[in-house]
Design a protein around this motif. Structure first.
Motif, mmCIF file in Angstrom:
data_model
loop_
_atom_site.group_PDB
_atom_site.id
_atom_site.type_symbol
_atom_site.label_atom_id
_atom_site.label_comp_id
_atom_site.label_asym_id
_atom_site.label_seq_id
_atom_site.Cartn_x
_atom_site.Cartn_y
_atom_site.Cartn_z
ATOM 1 N N UNK A 124 37.830 35.996 48.456
ATOM 2 C CA UNK A 124 38.434 36.335 47.168
ATOM 3 C C UNK A 124 39.842 35.748 47.187
ATOM 4 N N UNK A 125 40.135 34.912 46.190
ATOM 5 C CA UNK A 125 41.430 34.217 46.146
ATOM 6 C C UNK A 125 42.218 34.643 44.911
ATOM 7 N N UNK A 126 43.529 34.660 45.046
ATOM 8 C CA UNK A 126 44.358 34.796 43.852
ATOM 9 C C UNK A 126 44.467 33.413 43.208
ATOM 10 N N UNK A 152 32.932 32.018 45.681
ATOM 11 C CA UNK A 152 34.306 32.479 45.859
ATOM 12 C C UNK A 152 34.765 33.122 44.546
ATOM 13 N N UNK A 153 35.318 34.311 44.654
ATOM 14 C CA UNK A 153 35.802 35.048 43.489
ATOM 15 C C UNK A 153 37.294 34.774 43.296
ATOM 16 N N UNK A 154 37.668 34.276 42.107
ATOM 17 C CA UNK A 154 39.074 34.019 41.785
ATOM 18 C C UNK A 154 39.495 34.847 40.581
ATOM 19 N N UNK A 176 46.454 46.408 39.943
ATOM 20 C CA UNK A 176 45.234 45.612 40.072
ATOM 21 C C UNK A 176 45.183 44.499 39.021
ATOM 22 N N UNK A 177 46.101 43.528 39.085
ATOM 23 C CA UNK A 177 46.111 42.460 38.092
ATOM 24 C C UNK A 177 45.103 41.342 38.358
ATOM 25 N N UNK A 178 44.393 41.413 39.483
ATOM 26 C CA UNK A 178 43.462 40.345 39.843
ATOM 27 C C UNK A 178 42.308 40.953 40.648
ATOM 28 N N UNK A 179 41.229 40.187 40.850
ATOM 29 C CA UNK A 179 40.088 40.743 41.598
ATOM 30 C C UNK A 179 40.434 41.192 43.015
ATOM 31 N N UNK A 180 41.310 40.471 43.710
ATOM 32 C CA UNK A 180 41.647 40.858 45.080
ATOM 33 C C UNK A 180 42.282 42.248 45.119
ATOM 34 N N UNK A 181 43.256 42.489 44.263
ATOM 35 C CA UNK A 181 43.905 43.806 44.207
ATOM 36 C C UNK A 181 42.930 44.876 43.732
ATOM 37 N N UNK A 182 42.028 44.516 42.830
ATOM 38 C CA UNK A 182 41.020 45.464 42.350
ATOM 39 C C UNK A 182 40.083 45.881 43.480
ATOM 40 N N UNK A 183 39.686 44.920 44.307
ATOM 41 C CA UNK A 183 38.830 45.240 45.451
ATOM 42 C C UNK A 183 39.564 46.171 46.399
ATOM 43 N N UNK A 184 40.839 45.863 46.675
ATOM 44 C CA UNK A 184 41.613 46.725 47.569
ATOM 45 C C UNK A 184 41.601 48.170 47.067
ATOM 46 N N UNK A 185 41.817 48.367 45.784
ATOM 47 C CA UNK A 185 41.859 49.722 45.234
ATOM 48 C C UNK A 185 40.500 50.412 45.244
ATOM 49 N N UNK A 186 39.430 49.611 45.237
ATOM 50 C CA UNK A 186 38.074 50.178 45.199
ATOM 51 C C UNK A 186 37.464 50.392 46.579
ATOM 52 N N UNK A 187 38.171 50.025 47.641
ATOM 53 C CA UNK A 187 37.617 50.167 48.993
ATOM 54 C C UNK A 187 37.367 51.634 49.345
ATOM 55 N N UNK A 188 36.230 51.916 49.966
ATOM 56 C CA UNK A 188 36.035 53.270 50.505
ATOM 57 C C UNK A 188 37.115 53.550 51.563
#
Length: 174
Positions: free
Chosen positions: A33-35, A55-57, A98-110
């Motif tokens: 996952x890239x910014x 790759x998710x951007x 969570x302005x991008x997918x990477x930050x969104x994933x971080x917030x959604x981690x168990x």
């Protein structure tokens, strides 16, 4: 191990190709996952070929499925590794943005998912009180850090701020 490898905007992003390659050689499943800023330094195609995964951007990249891919990646991750981690993304993580997918994933981690962060930035940025507050918050939240290392920085300065070498990051995985 299922690894989400985050790559942010830093000249050190070129090292992510070697890191992804080494993780694959160790038989890990790697999802990059890239910014957007990271794509200025290394192409998603390079990492897609190395990992054999899309790759998710942007969130537009998720249109291939009805499922929110960033949530699925968070749910399946055994390790969330960001190398390099920019000051910008470090701040997003620490402040719950969570302005991008990477930050969104971080917030959604168990809560049980291991988070390993390898910062890379100018030494003045690393030493700034705001960055250090963000680092302290992330440590409090359970994140682990590898680096930054000392040495010559891309900006011409010498000192703390280099992303740790790939071997050191791999060693930190245990």
């Amino acid at each position: 191990m299922n690894i989400v490898l985050g790559i942010t905007g830093s000249i050190a992003a070129y090292k992510a190709a070697e890191l992804a390659s080494q993780l694959m050689k160790r038989k890990h499943e790697v999802h990059v996952v890239m910014t957007r800023a990271a794509t200025e330094f290394i192409t998603p195609l390079t990492l897609q070929v190395l990992t054999r995964q899309p790759v998710l951007v942007t969130l537009d990249d998720e249109k291939q499925s009805w499922k929110p891919g960033h949530i699925e990646l968070a749910d399946q991750a055994d390790l969330f590794l960001v190398a390099p981690l920019s000051a910008d993304t470090l701040g997003n993580f620490a402040n719950g943005l969570a302005p991008d997918p990477l930050s969104s994933i971080y917030l959604a981690l168990p809560k049980a998912t291991r988070v390993l962060l390898a910062p890379a930035m100018n030494g003045k940025m690393w030493d700034h009180p705001a960055t250090q507050r963000n680092v302290a918050q992330l440590v409090k939240d359970g994140c682990e850090f590898v680096g930054p290392a000392e040495g010559e920085l891309a900006c011409g300065y010498e000192g703390l701020g280099r992303m740790s070498e790939v071997a050191e990051i791999l060693s930190a995985l245990g």
